[in-house]
Scaffold this motif. Structure first.
Motif, mmCIF file in Angstrom:
data_model
loop_
_atom_site.group_PDB
_atom_site.id
_atom_site.type_symbol
_atom_site.label_atom_id
_atom_site.label_comp_id
_atom_site.label_asym_id
_atom_site.label_seq_id
_atom_site.Cartn_x
_atom_site.Cartn_y
_atom_site.Cartn_z
ATOM 1 N N THR A 92 55.183 25.639 20.618
ATOM 2 C CA THR A 92 55.273 26.931 19.962
ATOM 3 C C THR A 92 54.381 27.897 20.733
ATOM 4 N N LEU A 93 54.973 28.918 21.264
ATOM 5 C CA LEU A 93 54.171 29.872 22.037
ATOM 6 C C LEU A 93 53.124 30.522 21.151
ATOM 7 N N PRO A 94 51.931 30.735 21.687
ATOM 8 C CA PRO A 94 50.894 31.432 20.929
ATOM 9 C C PRO A 94 51.304 32.868 20.650
ATOM 10 N N GLU A 95 50.591 33.493 19.744
ATOM 11 C CA GLU A 95 50.837 34.905 19.441
ATOM 12 C C GLU A 95 50.619 35.733 20.704
ATOM 13 N N GLU A 96 51.532 36.658 20.940
ATOM 14 C CA GLU A 96 51.409 37.513 22.123
ATOM 15 C C GLU A 96 50.290 38.523 21.913
ATOM 16 N N ARG A 97 49.409 38.615 22.890
ATOM 17 C CA ARG A 97 48.306 39.578 22.874
ATOM 18 C C ARG A 97 48.195 40.199 24.258
ATOM 19 N N MET A 98 47.499 41.298 24.333
ATOM 20 C CA MET A 98 47.322 41.986 25.607
ATOM 21 C C MET A 98 46.002 41.573 26.254
ATOM 22 N N VAL A 99 46.060 41.317 27.542
ATOM 23 C CA VAL A 99 44.859 41.084 28.342
ATOM 24 C C VAL A 99 44.786 42.202 29.382
ATOM 25 N N CYS A 100 43.622 42.359 29.963
ATOM 26 C CA CYS A 100 43.443 43.433 30.942
ATOM 27 C C CYS A 100 42.651 42.901 32.131
ATOM 28 N N LEU A 101 43.062 43.304 33.308
ATOM 29 C CA LEU A 101 42.371 42.971 34.548
ATOM 30 C C LEU A 101 41.995 44.272 35.229
ATOM 31 N N GLU A 102 40.756 44.358 35.700
ATOM 32 C CA GLU A 102 40.323 45.535 36.457
ATOM 33 C C GLU A 102 39.709 45.087 37.769
ATOM 34 N N ILE A 103 39.912 45.894 38.793
ATOM 35 C CA ILE A 103 39.224 45.738 40.067
ATOM 36 C C ILE A 103 38.305 46.946 40.182
ATOM 37 N N ARG A 104 37.017 46.690 40.388
ATOM 38 C CA ARG A 104 36.032 47.767 40.477
ATOM 39 C C ARG A 104 35.264 47.635 41.786
ATOM 40 N N ASP A 105 34.874 48.772 42.355
ATOM 41 C CA ASP A 105 34.119 48.729 43.605
ATOM 42 C C ASP A 105 32.653 48.396 43.346
ATOM 43 N N GLU A 106 31.850 48.385 44.402
ATOM 44 C CA GLU A 106 30.447 47.965 44.263
ATOM 45 C C GLU A 106 29.638 48.881 43.358
ATOM 46 N N ASN A 107 30.129 50.116 43.132
ATOM 47 C CA ASN A 107 29.465 51.055 42.221
ATOM 48 C C ASN A 107 30.106 51.060 40.833
ATOM 49 N N LEU A 108 30.981 50.094 40.595
ATOM 50 C CA LEU A 108 31.703 49.910 39.330
ATOM 51 C C LEU A 108 32.735 50.995 39.059
ATOM 52 N N ASN A 109 33.149 51.719 40.099
ATOM 53 C CA ASN A 109 34.244 52.677 39.962
ATOM 54 C C ASN A 109 35.564 51.906 39.916
ATOM 55 N N LEU A 110 36.466 52.350 39.054
ATOM 56 C CA LEU A 110 37.749 51.667 38.879
ATOM 57 C C LEU A 110 38.648 51.878 40.093
ATOM 58 N N LEU A 111 39.144 50.763 40.661
ATOM 59 C CA LEU A 111 40.094 50.820 41.762
ATOM 60 C C LEU A 111 41.513 50.518 41.282
ATOM 61 N N TYR A 112 41.625 49.640 40.280
ATOM 62 C CA TYR A 112 42.942 49.229 39.792
ATOM 63 C C TYR A 112 42.784 48.637 38.395
ATOM 64 N N ARG A 113 43.757 48.902 37.535
ATOM 65 C CA ARG A 113 43.774 48.320 36.180
ATOM 66 C C ARG A 113 45.178 47.802 35.892
#
Length: 196
Positions: free
Chosen positions: A86-107
């Motif tokens: 039985t598949l688990p309940e669908e939920r959203m996950v998030c992945l981010e790539i951040r540079d060395e200064n923690l600026n967002l490069l990709y989400r």
């Protein structure tokens, strides 16, 4: 006609040999691994249960050379899909790539189901990213949001695994209580970066 084809093939081979190692190096992917690689020592857990929705598991990577490009992230995890099939309940996950200064490069945000629904056991989810150029150290941040338990091991590469607090934009040491005591012990998240 055969001579023309042979001549064209030789010309192509000659051009490729001039491009040499740089072309081959650009095409060859490399996986950056900071964990021990010993999956028998892996534990599963997450931070959602602590009520920390704006916190991510984060790992700091150093690219192997300048001009390196990130193509994918591998995360050891599992959403609980078991022998009941039985598949688990669908939920959203998030992945981010951040540079060395923690600026967002990709989400990236998506359901956990296509990535972490391994039958009966954890596995490596592969999340492809659209070729992110990397200039210096970078962070892979994963928000499990209670959908996934991700792999971690005690110790590991010191100073490379963190909790990332999105609200305050700060990194905190990845430490977990050991043996039901108040002592906090460093952990290493099992995340890998793949690029060329």
């Amino acid at each position: 006609m055969k001579k023309i084809l042979l001549l064209a093939a030789l010309c192509c081979f000659g051009l490729l040999s001039l491009a040499g190692p740089s072309l081959a190096e650009e095409i060859t992917q490399k996986t950056l691994i900071l964990d021990s690689g010993n999956e028998t020592t892996v534990n599963l857990g997450g931070i959602y249960g602590l009520g920390l929705l704006s916190f991510a598991e984060a790992v700091k990577f150093t690219p192997p050379r300048t001009g390196w490009t990130l193509d994918a992230v591998q995360i050891l995890g599992w959403d609980g899909y078991d022998e009941n099939e039985t598949l688990p309940e669908e939920r959203m996950v998030c992945l981010e790539i951040r540079d060395e200064n923690l600026n967002l490069l990709y989400r990236f945000t998506d359901s956990q189901l296509p990535y972490f629904s391994f039958l009966g056991m954890p596995g490596f989810a592969v999340i492809e990213v659209p070729s992110v150029p990397i200039n210096g150290d970078f962070y892979v941040c994963f928000y499990d949001r209670g959908a996934v338990k991700i792999g971690w091991e005690w110790g590991g590469d010191a100073g490379r695994s963190f909790f990332y607090d999105m609200t305050n934009k700060e990194l905190l040491p990845a430490e977990i209580g050991a043996n039901a005591t108040e002592e906090l012990v460093p952990v290493n998240w099992i995340m890998r970066a793949v690029g060329h």
